[in-house]
Write an enzyme that holds these catalytic residues in place. Structure first.
Site, PDB file in Angstrom:
ATOM      1  N   THR A 159     -42.029  -4.252   3.166  1.00  0.00           N
ATOM      2  CA  THR A 159     -43.090  -3.628   2.369  1.00  0.00           C
ATOM      3  C   THR A 159     -44.378  -4.431   2.450  1.00  0.00           C
ATOM      4  OG1 THR A 159     -41.392  -2.851   0.853  1.00  0.00           O
ATOM      5  CG2 THR A 159     -43.653  -2.808   0.064  1.00  0.00           C
ATOM      6  N   GLY A 198     -38.223 -10.344  -2.247  1.00  0.00           N
ATOM      7  CA  GLY A 198     -37.646 -11.296  -3.194  1.00  0.00           C
ATOM      8  C   GLY A 198     -37.415 -12.644  -2.536  1.00  0.00           C
ATOM      9  N   GLU A 443     -35.303   0.655  -2.562  1.00  0.00           N
ATOM     10  CA  GLU A 443     -34.358   1.388  -1.693  1.00  0.00           C
ATOM     11  C   GLU A 443     -34.717   2.865  -1.581  1.00  0.00           C
ATOM     12  OE1 GLU A 443     -32.200  -0.905   0.450  1.00  0.00           O
ATOM     13  OE2 GLU A 443     -31.563   1.185   0.319  1.00  0.00           O
TER      14      GLU A 443
END
Lengths: 706, 706
Positions: A159, A198, A443
């Site tokens: 992303t 993350g 997701e």
């Protein structure tokens, strides 16, 4: 210290108050006495056997002995402390696994029990799996060892600040430098900055970075490259990498989600994960085999089954807390001198919460069904049969969306039904919500997933209609979408709109299945008509999945995907209950209650979306009242089963960490105890006294002194 | 530092990426060019005149010059820092007011602009108003001076750990000690602990404590007593008071909500606030006059008008952020090589957000209407006419509930429609939600308020039916409930179910008003029938507002209150638009758009609750499709007005403090800038390096050294 006389004078008042006071511990134990559900047996069924239930208990106790797993201060941690604790938890679990020779499943269970995601999540969740799926033997040799040993820590950077779902739009580029046999990774715009991964912020040393591959100026689209980000000694970013944490989030703050941009960083050609795709020394591109895409779809399906199961676990936690609190919380009495009424005895509270119990069971059973679908698909796949894949993909898309939506709204319904206490972090409910809601986007954005399902359904419906128009034989349909053929069949469904509907008619799977199927078909036809109407208006051709008309019809298409999802949930719920009835692992009385829960699940939804059923002439306006009656009757029947039904989810007090949701019902003492331990109460004067309040109170005196 | 060759090799890739890149600042300015709304003029109307709009700007700039009002670090503050900042803000505003001789309204405006509630909230919001309303001259003399001077700080302690809405159930007692002419304040149970009062935890020195008054063992119910809590020199709790902070909440953490319990604390007889109620030296009780209750109801109404207005302000902030972001955020293109599509051009995004714009306007206009109702009531009241009070009370009850519900769900719709960025605290959206949701419980739990409205409506309906049955003349009905009489009239409403419904028919206030009135009446009859049916089943008599049957009918009763509220919102919206048309403060083009927004408001609701309209035979199933068409057409018409419509709310960047919602649309640079300033990025290695990550990486070496 109070004087005797004061006590004496207050005695009558004290007695008057105590006369109507009730012990919540007694209230909740009475709930358990009156229930007909064998919550122990049901707990075993839900946990997948007595063994794994016991196992969970063992692991929970193991954790509670560890300081890093202690939850007593969890709600008081600053973001920085939360981040540190998250890392300690991951390290701690790793050590417990080594020390006690625990299994991978044990580790996962412990992770869920501690419930504090941290900076290592994507190392295990995405970095290593991606290496395994996409890496060659040599690449695995190079990176897997140190990854397993955690000498390097990886993440997955896809992303970007300006780009989410639309992969082709990624702006980070990897250009092949033939002369030096290297790729140059670069962020040509600010929106190309990688955003969200993350552990990227401050933890990861390496990352799989999705870049658009350019060779000799030609764009080959997004590909995964392994890039080292930080120096392994100093942990400082390597030259050309700008790395940081993206700042606080609504929840999930143990994780250091990060940003990353590149200024023409050179990486070797071997950094491209090239099990399926290669770039040769001469810079020619070797494309992946078709199968590969399919197999990655398959992985996606099992990931989504986990998401659906997890949705059920989280919602079942929220509803456990809310039901236990509403079963002891008392409010208002119309009879003076009487104790106040238990809130769960008010119809609105029952409607809010018992329907959420039903949704929790539906989600847990759906997760189970999806795993079963996935397994049977994997079996076919062995024999090279990918036939089920499109259906499986469409099914899992709308279910990921619908189930995460249901859990998101469900947690809030539970939290709000706990009034003020639900606003206290100590109830555990705010954290459940703020940590969970990211699942709507993560997701696959829910809206976009719904549109993928809608594309499959409208395509199927069109093929049915066209075959019918041409007089051809009907296309073979997957089981889950067979109902769409009803549009060209005579009397395909049990038609209720022709008869008087009696209450007892509704308590039948076939009747409800007919209602739900007809509704989904009606909405599918409506969506297709809306799409065609918009195409006519805009004078463009009808395209499925893209184009102006499609984009102008999203509302009815998203609705279609949701309705299909509801039908699947309804069928899976009754299917799993039927299976339980067969294998006789539960006493009949418990199965009977579960079936009522299933009826409530479907009938609450029918009541909440009556508009569809009436607009589609599936039910007549005059029949609506029977639906309302049925829901009310089920709520009355299930009222006394509520606490036992949530006990069966078997979330222990450690896992819930809630002042108001503990098993013993001792809400008020626990609230007081937890509040007292707040750092704010470390001093009587409080954190602002020295710096602000004291000077403020004394400002007059001070100015006087000048 | 990047080598020249690297740049050269990347050039083509960079160009390819930049070709499809678009500047969000350009995108958003284009939105403003194409709109037909005069957002400046509309802003003046909403702000109540150009003057107050300008004034807001002046105060905003004044604040931005003050360090304590700086919002740059707002999202990074710990709870402790937030609490301190909250106090500094209140003190700072106070000093600004003195320094610049500002008005009370200026202070309120600044409070809203800074948007950081702290420990002094209830000192001004409840403590002083309660003294003023309930205190005698001597009592005011004693406490108001030091309160205004802020030498003492007060709060209002009513809610208890075990008791919220049901005042009679409070467990804190004040027993009169005739011998010593004192009251003894005591907490006989743990649930009697006062819980929630703002500022009680660590700030307040005094409190109005609601206690059940006991004289000679007789219970006179809840009464307000002034109790000093803390020593004015040391700020330590006085003997017999146990005081603390209740711990972190989902939001609103600048405020130290507190707990408080009493161990037989003696206070003088004069501590009872006794303007209306007295206890004589001999211990005889002098009850309050009837009027008093009524006048306190009146205050409640104006408080609720503020709550509704505030609901509109908060939702309009959320939708400003979300619309501006969705107007520049791009995603997916079906045409390769083209820039991605602006998300607001997708129908689902428009449906989500433009409908929230409409709700924001509806709430702001409703707040205005409620203030007008309250003023006209106050006028009548002067002449001792309390006739309107029951209606006003019923109206304001369901509106407080419905409007706070709408804002709560609306903020989340806005937040979720911003995808991942909406999950970042930097977007401003999570804070709007977590700080706001308490409004569902505060000032009357929404469900209970709905039941109060339902009681009034069912009572009115019953009286109409009984009068009709007896052939008596119909009771006089307040304007807002006159539609209930339709149940006994012939053709009271414009009946649409008899004609073919054309699209243009729907764009008429009369038509929509007829639909909304019929729906509300239908739901009222349904609720009453449900109540009667439950009474028959339970073999109890029908009671309104209490009793077993009532409690078993909550769902339909709460629904009734909501439907009535929707009708009121619909009427107030069109009423305010009509007024604007008259006074010609807006260009016709803008009024025209506002009317379309009003149509969208009502028609979206009709579409979302079609079930009611079809079940009530108010619309025919065959007519539903026209409703869908109408909503789609309005969304198309209003798409290009969206940004101008949110600009008109005139929330400046300081007030929004959002990385993605600023006026200039420069989303991505602002996200990067704000993220970089996060304390997590103070060091490259991050907060966990020294204590955890470095030791962990070196564990191998260390064990080797052993």
């Amino acid at each position: 210290m109070a004087d005797e006389r004061a006590k004496k004078v207050s005695e009558e008042a004290t007695e008057a108050v105590r006369r109507t006071w009730r012990d919540p511990k007694v209230d909740i134990s009475r709930e358990r006495e009156v229930s007909t559900v064998d919550s122990g047996a049901l707990a075993c069924v839900l946990a997948g056997g007595e063994e794994s239930l016991k196992r969970r208990g063992v692991l929970s106790r193991l954790l509670q002995a560890e300081p890093w797993a202690n939850k007593a201060d969890r709600y008081f941690l600053s973001r920085e402390e939360l981040h540190k604790r998250g890392l300690q938890v991951a390290i701690g679990i790793r050590e417990l696994v080594e020390k006690h020779g625990l299994s991978y499943d044990d580790a996962l269970t412990m992770r869920k029990l501690v419930d504090l995601p941290g900076g290592f999540e994507l190392h295990f969740g995405m970095w290593m799996p991606t290496l395994l799926n996409q890496g060659t033997e040599e690449q695995l040799e190079k990176w897997m060892g140190p990854s397993i040993g955690m000498e390097i820590l990886g993440t997955y950077a896809q992303t970007e600040l300006g780009h989410g779902t639309f992969l082709k739009g990624l702006e980070t580029t990897a250009s092949f430098d033939e002369e030096r046999d290297e790729f140059i990774v670069n962020s040509p715009t600010n929106t190309a900055t990688k955003w969200w991964p993350g552990g990227l912020g401050k933890t990861a040393t390496h990352a799989v970075v999705m870049c658009r591959l350019f060779i000799k100026g030609r764009d080959y689209g997004p590909h995964p490259f392994v890039v080292q980000l930080r120096d392994l000694e100093t942990h400082l970013p390597l030259p050309g990498r700008t790395i940081g944490d993206i700042g606080p989030k609504m929840g999930y703050n143990g994780v250091d989600n990060g940003f990353l941009s590149f200024d023409h960083v050179r990486i070797p050609r071997g950094a491209l994960l090239q099990r399926y795709t290669k770039v040769t020394r001469e810079g020619s591109y070797v494309p992946p085999p078709k199968q590969n895409a399919k197999s990655s779809y398959a992985t996606m399906v099992s990931v989504r089954a986990d998401i659906v199961e997890y949705a059920g676990e989280v919602l079942s936690k929220a509803v456990t807390i809310a039901v236990r609190y509403n079963a002891v919380r008392r409010q208002t009495t119309s009879v003076p001198g009487q104790p106040e009424e238990i809130i769960l005895n008010y119809q609105q509270s029952a409607r809010n919460l018992i329907s959420q119990i039903a949704i929790s069971y539906a989600l847990l059973f759906m997760g189970r069904s999806m795993h079963q679908m996935h397994e049977s698909f994997e079996a076919d796949r062995e024999s090279g049969d990918f036939g089920l894949l499109p259906e499986l993909h469409a099914t899992s898309s709308c279910l990921k969306a619908l189930c995460t939506w249901l859990t998101t709204s469900g947690i809030e319904i539970c939290r709000q039904s706990c009034g003020g206490q639900g606003y206290s972090v100590l109830s555990g409910l705010p954290g459940l919500y703020t940590n969970y809601v990211q699942n709507l986007t993560w997701e696959g954005d829910n809206t976009i997933l719904c549109l993928q399902t809608a594309r499959y359904l409208t395509k199927t419906l069109m093929s049915i209609l066209q075959a019918h128009k041409r007089g051809d034989s009907q296309p073979a349909l997957a089981e889950t979408v067979a109902y769409l053929a009803g549009t060209v069949q005579e009397d395909p469904f049990l038609d209720l709109s022709r008869q008087d509907l009696e209450l007892h008619d509704l308590f039948s799977f076939e009747v409800l299945d007919s209602l739900m199927s007809q509704r989904s078909l009606f909405v599918a036809k409506q969506a297709l008509e809306n799409l065609e109407a918009n195409a006519r208006r805009m004078e463009v051709r009808v395209q499925l999945g893209e184009g102006l008309a499609w984009n102008a019809s999203h509302v009815s298409l998203v609705k279609l995907a949701k309705c299909h999802g509801w039908l699947l949930l309804h069928r899976s719920f009754f299917g799993q209950v039927a299976a339980l009835e067969k294998d006789a692992k539960l006493p009949d009385s418990s199965v009977k209650v579960l079936r009522d829960v299933a009826f409530l699940f479907t009938l609450c939804h029918v009541e909440d979306s009556l508009g569809d059923f009436l607009e589609g002439n599936i039910l007549l306006p005059s029949q609506a009242s029977v639906i309302h009656e049925a829901v009310q009757e089920l709520l009355r029947k299930l009222r006394t089963e509520a606490v036992a039904l949530v006990d069966a989810f078997s979330h222990d007090d450690y896992s819930l960490n809630s002042a108001i949701g503990s098993r013993d019902g001792d809400v008020y003492n626990r609230l007081l105890r937890m509040a007292r331990s707040s750092p704010f109460n470390a001093t009587q004067e409080g954190p602002a006294w020295d710096a602000i309040l004291n000077p403020f109170f004394n400002r007059g005196k001070r100015t006087a002194k000048l």
